[in-house]
Write a protein that holds these residues in place. Structure first.
Motif, short mmCIF file in Angstrom:
data_model
loop_
_atom_site.label_atom_id
_atom_site.label_comp_id
_atom_site.label_asym_id
_atom_site.label_seq_id
_atom_site.Cartn_x
_atom_site.Cartn_y
_atom_site.Cartn_z
N GLU A 178 0.90 -1.20 0.05
CA GLU A 178 0.01 -0.06 0.23
C GLU A 178 0.77 1.30 0.05
OE1 GLU A 178 -3.21 1.87 -0.65
OE2 GLU A 178 -3.51 -0.21 0.26
N ILE A 179 0.35 2.24 -0.77
CA ILE A 179 1.26 3.62 -0.71
C ILE A 179 0.14 4.62 -0.09
CG2 ILE A 179 1.99 5.37 -2.20
CD1 ILE A 179 2.18 3.00 -4.39
N PHE A 180 0.78 5.63 0.92
CA PHE A 180 0.40 6.55 1.69
C PHE A 180 0.97 7.92 1.10
CE2 PHE A 180 0.55 2.73 4.25
CZ PHE A 180 -0.83 2.35 4.42
N ASN A 181 0.34 8.48 0.15
CA ASN A 181 0.88 9.58 -0.52
C ASN A 181 -0.09 10.82 -0.10
OD1 ASN A 181 1.37 11.79 -2.36
ND2 ASN A 181 2.59 10.16 -3.53
N SER A 182 0.53 11.77 0.08
CA SER A 182 -0.02 13.16 0.58
C SER A 182 -1.22 13.62 -0.39
CB SER A 182 0.59 14.21 1.15
OG SER A 182 1.64 14.52 -0.05
N LYS A 183 -0.86 13.23 -1.74
CA LYS A 183 -1.80 13.59 -2.89
C LYS A 183 -3.07 12.83 -2.68
CE LYS A 183 2.38 14.91 -5.65
NZ LYS A 183 3.34 14.64 -6.68
N ASP A 184 -3.17 11.76 -2.28
CA ASP A 184 -4.29 11.00 -2.11
C ASP A 184 -5.28 11.58 -1.18
OD1 ASP A 184 -6.31 9.03 -1.46
OD2 ASP A 184 -4.77 7.38 -1.30
N LYS A 185 -6.48 11.68 -2.01
CA LYS A 185 -7.59 12.54 -1.49
C LYS A 185 -8.21 11.78 -0.23
CE LYS A 185 -8.94 14.40 -5.68
NZ LYS A 185 -9.10 15.59 -6.28
N ALA A 186 -7.82 10.62 0.29
CA ALA A 186 -8.12 9.84 1.48
C ALA A 186 -7.37 10.06 2.44
CB ALA A 186 -8.44 8.18 0.93
N ILE A 187 -6.34 10.87 2.31
CA ILE A 187 -5.00 10.94 2.98
C ILE A 187 -5.14 12.46 3.38
CG2 ILE A 187 -2.84 10.71 3.74
CD1 ILE A 187 -2.76 8.29 1.73
N GLU A 188 -5.26 12.75 4.92
CA GLU A 188 -4.95 14.15 5.35
C GLU A 188 -3.34 13.91 5.93
OE1 GLU A 188 -6.63 16.94 5.16
OE2 GLU A 188 -8.37 15.85 4.52
N ALA A 189 -2.58 14.90 5.42
CA ALA A 189 -1.05 15.02 5.79
C ALA A 189 -0.64 16.09 6.49
CB ALA A 189 -0.25 14.38 4.69
N VAL A 190 0.41 15.98 6.99
CA VAL A 190 1.08 17.25 7.79
C VAL A 190 2.19 17.88 6.97
CG1 VAL A 190 0.43 17.20 10.01
CG2 VAL A 190 2.54 16.07 9.37
N ASP A 191 2.60 16.79 5.64
CA ASP A 191 3.48 17.29 5.01
C ASP A 191 3.56 16.49 3.55
OD1 ASP A 191 4.52 14.41 5.34
OD2 ASP A 191 5.86 14.97 6.66
N ASN A 192 4.41 16.48 2.67
CA ASN A 192 4.31 16.26 1.32
C ASN A 192 4.96 14.63 1.10
OD1 ASN A 192 2.62 18.20 0.44
ND2 ASN A 192 4.60 19.24 -0.12
N SER A 193 5.53 13.91 2.35
CA SER A 193 6.04 12.68 2.34
C SER A 193 5.20 11.81 1.91
CB SER A 193 6.72 12.43 3.69
OG SER A 193 5.64 12.22 4.61
N THR A 194 5.76 10.77 1.61
CA THR A 194 5.03 9.35 1.03
C THR A 194 5.71 7.99 1.69
OG1 THR A 194 5.06 10.06 -1.43
CG2 THR A 194 4.74 7.77 -0.91
N GLN A 195 4.63 7.48 2.35
CA GLN A 195 5.12 6.12 3.11
C GLN A 195 4.55 4.97 2.08
OE1 GLN A 195 3.74 8.96 4.54
NE2 GLN A 195 5.75 9.48 5.48
#
Length: 112
Positions: free
Chosen positions: A9-26
């Motif tokens: 699975e990819i957790f990218n801040s550009k994903d609309k289902a993810i709220e993030a404090v930065d632009n990192s990807t996990q």
């Protein structure tokens, strides 16, 4: 030291289902030894990593701390990825089989 993992699975801040404090990807990874981990992806690889990719995770200790860095530093493709993953998984499977074989007790008395 580097360990291969397969992207689940990819957790990218550009994903609309993810709220993030930065632009990192996990990424969540299945590691070659069947462990599951979630690690940071180096910034310039964030848009290049895809599900089912084989990646290398940097396990070297950080300079000022004795803990592993734990970041994705390479995305492997094609035959290189397939060979890397297969070699590690085969090694893991052989190791598990060897550990599960019951060892005969030494000096077992003869019963006849």
């Amino acid at each position: 030291m580097y360990h291969p993992g397969k992207v689940i699975e990819i957790f990218n801040s550009k994903d609309k289902a993810i709220e993030a404090v930065d632009n990192s990807t996990q990424v969540m990874l299945e590691m070659w030894d069947d462990n599951l981990i979630t690690v940071l992806v180096e910034p310039h690889l964030g848009d290049k990593v895809k599900k089912d990719d084989i990646v290398l995770v940097d396990y070297r200790p950080m300079a000022n701390r004795p803990v592993p860095k734990m970041t994705v530093v390479k995305v492997l493709k094609g035959a290189v990825a397939k060979n890397m993953w297969g070699t590690y998984k085969d090694h893991h499977k052989k190791r598990n089989v060897q550990q599960s074989i019951p060892r005969m007790r030494q000096n077992q008395p003869y019963v006849g």
